[in-house]
Each structure stands twice: as structure tokens, then as C-alpha cells.
Design an enzyme around this catalytic site. Structure first.
Site, short mmCIF file in Angstrom:
data_model
loop_
_atom_site.label_atom_id
_atom_site.label_comp_id
_atom_site.label_asym_id
_atom_site.label_seq_id
_atom_site.Cartn_x
_atom_site.Cartn_y
_atom_site.Cartn_z
CD GLU A 19 -26.85 -9.18 -5.35
OE1 GLU A 19 -27.03 -8.13 -5.99
OE2 GLU A 19 -25.78 -9.83 -5.37
CB CYS B 282 -25.18 -7.61 -11.92
SG CYS B 282 -25.43 -9.35 -11.56
CB CYS C 166 -28.05 -10.40 -8.70
SG CYS C 166 -26.46 -11.22 -8.43
CD1 TRP D 30 14.73 -5.02 7.47
CD2 TRP D 30 12.94 -4.13 6.47
NE1 TRP D 30 14.33 -5.88 6.48
CE2 TRP D 30 13.25 -5.36 5.84
CE3 TRP D 30 11.86 -3.37 6.01
CZ2 TRP D 30 12.49 -5.86 4.79
CZ3 TRP D 30 11.12 -3.87 4.97
CH2 TRP D 30 11.43 -5.10 4.38
NE ARG E 33 4.74 -5.92 -0.53
CZ ARG E 33 6.02 -6.23 -0.50
NH1 ARG E 33 6.40 -7.52 -0.55
NH2 ARG E 33 6.95 -5.29 -0.41
CB THR F 226 13.23 0.13 -5.54
OG1 THR F 226 13.01 1.49 -5.16
CG2 THR F 226 12.69 -0.78 -4.45
CG ASP G 64 16.09 -2.17 -1.60
OD1 ASP G 64 17.26 -1.86 -1.29
OD2 ASP G 64 15.11 -1.42 -1.40
N GLY H 274 11.12 4.07 -4.82
CA GLY H 274 11.94 5.06 -4.16
C GLY H 274 11.40 6.46 -4.39
#
Length: 347
Positions: free
Chosen positions: A53, A78, A87, A176, A190, A202, A206, A291
Site C-alpha cells: 500500500e 496491517c 498501512c 541425474w 530453492r 543423501t 551425494d 531420499g
């Protein structure tokens, strides 16, 4: 399309620009309309910075028009002092006579108080325009405040014959299943979610960095299950470059600036305990990228909101079977020659 819906759609589109950068705040868009024309608009860009706003009002060149305008906002304005002023006070100060709101804020600090304050100031308030769409926009924020846990996304890639990993592999790096476009999309995700969780195996097998290398944006908080402190200190998750929370049975390890150890009871409901800890850390969304065992822990607890499942072209013949969920398919997409299935859990 009705006129209110037209401008609320614009609010939602603006708000989406804040995906991944507004945590712990919601995504909010705002449009100011005078005489059938948009004279100002804005969105909330980052926690601690001006709200939608404020940005919309500041973008209006002729402020005298505000007294005859309508302000649209995707979430209730808010009414409390946080890192920025309320706001509601800004709307009242500028004597904007009409406010159209998409949905009510679930945060107990607001939760109808903003609407009440506007009405008491003599402002005409319309509520519930494109309400479902506005709720969908901030589903992470709503789950966090209503269920006191983060929005939980399961993510895995599987072969067409139903495996997530081969029986054996020669190197400590991922095999992959998907193409480069799918892998880049995962890095984009992500930057949009607040945290990412993987299991012990994992990390050991990896040695993932769990950052967003292939997309510009914030790195997620790294969450690691390590019941018996088996992960070697030289692994990438312990590089102290990104905030990392390690869930362990017991630890003598000392917390560092960016590495925090949280003790949970691995004999009890692990998924529920993790969700509780993440709520305490103010983490609103998490991708479960572990996993089979880690994914199955959340599936068995029925503690997930969304599943994102890639099906690649690489076949294994045998190996680790993919998790099974009773899914309500929300959408299907082709990512090059991969298929992406997105399911929602409505339980």
C-alpha cells in the site's frame, strides 16, 4: 470480468513479484484506481521495507486524487506497528474513501483489526474479492499461521520404471534422472521457499551444497537429519556459508554462527517434531528433498501440502523404489522431455 476482479487480478500479479523475498511477511499487491484508470500500484518487496500500500500511494503523482480514489489490496492492510508503520493509518491519513480487500489476514496481530479500523474511520470497505485466488497466493503464510507449521513440499525425481536411485553407484554425487531444464527449475524453487531438508544418507552419498547455483535469488535454509552425527565435518552442508539446522538425537557439537543443532526424539513422530522446530525458527515453507526414508516419514505422517514429482527418461531396472502417495493431481507440465506432476494434499 467484474471491475473489482479486474483490479484484484492485477494486485495478485504484482504480489507474485515478491515470491521468495518477503518472508516472514506475506506477498501483497496493491492498485489505486481513479476514474477507471490505475494511478498507482506497488507490491511488498522485502521484509522490513515498505508494504504494498505504501509503494502504491508513493507511486501516485497527483496525491490530491487519493481523496476520490479506490485502493485495492490482495490482503487486509496491517493495523499494527512492526518494522514498518500500519498501512491502515496511511490509508486513513490520505483520506482514501474506498478500500477493496482480497482476503482477511490470518495473523493474529491483524486478523480483522485492519478492516475494523478502516470502517471506524468512515471508509467504505469491500472484502472477499477473488478470495480463493488471494488465499492461494499466500498459502504458505496461511498454513504457517493457521496450522502453526511450515508449508511442506515433497520433491523427488523418478525413472519411468518407478525408481529414485540405482542399486549401486560409483561416485559420491547424484545420479541425474532429469534434464538440465528440470534441474534449473529446482534451483529456482530453492529461491522461492524458505528451507530445504535432506536425510543423512543423501548428504553422505551425494555431498550436496543445497544452494541455488543455477538461479539468481536467496539460498534456502539447509535442514539436515543426522541422528547419530554420522556426517563428516568436511561435507558441504557444514561449510557455514548458509544457515543450516541439523536435527540430531544428542549432540556435544557447538552451534556456530550459521550452523545450529536441534535435538529431537527419533523414536517419536519425526515429521511433527521437525515442523514444530521450523515454526519456532519462523520458517514458513520447506522442500523435502531427501531420499526415500525422509520423504516416507512425511508421507506416513500425512504431513505434506504439495508434491512435485519429476519423471525423467533414464531407467534403472532396479534400485530404490519411489515413494507412493495417494495424490490429487493439481497439474501436469512437460519440462523438455521430462514430465512434472504436481499434487496437492487436501486432507
Amino acid at each position: 470480468m467484474k471491475i473489482h476482479e479486474k483490479y484484484m487480478s492485477r494486485c495478485i500479479a504484482l504480489a507474485k513479484n515478491g515470491l521468495g523475498t518477503t518472508y516472514p511477511n506475506p506477498m501483497v499487491g496493491s492498485v489505486i484506481v481513479y476514474d477507471g484508470k490505475i494511478i498507482g500500484e506497488g507490491w511488498h518487496k522485502k521484509a522490513g521495507e515498505p508494504h504494498a500500500e505504501v509503494n502504491a500511494v508513493n507511486s501516485v503523482q497527483d496525491k490530491s486524487l487519493l481523496k476520490k480514489a479506490t485502493i485495492y489490496v490482495s490482503l487486509e492492510p496491517c493495523s499494527h506497528f512492526g518494522k514498518t508503520p500500519p498501512c491502515c493509518d496511511l490509508i486513513i491519513k490520505n483520506k482514501i474513501p474506498n478500500v477493496v480487500i482480497g482476503t482477511v489476514d490470518p495473523n493474529v496481530k491483524v486478523a480483522g483489526n485492519g478492516i475494523k479500523k478502516l470502517i471506524e474511520a468512515g471508509i467504505h470497505v469491500t472484502i472477499g474479492v477473488l478470495e480463493d485466488e488471494c488465499n492461494e497466493l499466500n498459502r504458505r503464510f496461511f498454513i504457517f499461521h493457521q496450522k502453526k507449521r511450515p508449508y511442506i513440499i515433497l520433491k523427488w525425481a523418478q525413472s519411468p520404471d518407478g525408481f529414485i536411485a540405482p542399486l549401486e553407484k560409483s561416485e559420491k554425487k547424484p545420479v541425474w534422472i532429469t534434464n538440465a531444464y528440470s534441474r534449473q527449475l529446482v534451483h529456482k524453487w530453492r529461491t522461492e521457499e524458505q528451507a530445504i531438508l535432506v536425510g543423512t544418507q543423501t548428504v553422505i552419498e551425494d555431498n550436496p551444497k543445497l544452494n541455488a547455483r543455477d538461479w539468481h535469488g536467496n539460498n534456502p535454509v539447509r535442514l539436515v537429519l543426522d541422528q547419530n552425527n554420522r556426517i563428516p565435518e568436511e561435507n558441504a552442508v557444514f561449510d557455514n556459508q548458509i544457515k543450516t539446522i541439523v536435527f540430531t538425537k544428542s549432540t556435544n557439537a557447538v552451534n556456530k554462527e550459521n550452523t545450529i543443532f536441534e535435538v529431537i526424539d527419533f523414536k517419536q513422530n519425526i515429521a511433527t517434531q521437525i515442523a514444530q522446530v521450523l515454526f519456532q525458527h519462523q520458517i514458513q515453507s520447506v522442500i523435502i528433498e531427501g531420499g526415500l526414508q525422509t520423504l516416507q516419514t512425511f508421507i506416513d505422517a500425512n504431513l505434506w501440502d504439495e508434491a512435485r514429482i519429476f519423471i525423467g527418461k533414464l531407467t534403472f531396472g532396479n534400485g530404490t523404489k519411489a515413494p507412493q502417495i495417494s495424490k490429487s493431481i493439481y497439474e501436469k507440465n512437460a519440462i523438455g522431455d521430462d514430465e512434472l506432476i504436481i499434487a496437492r494434499n487436501h486432507d
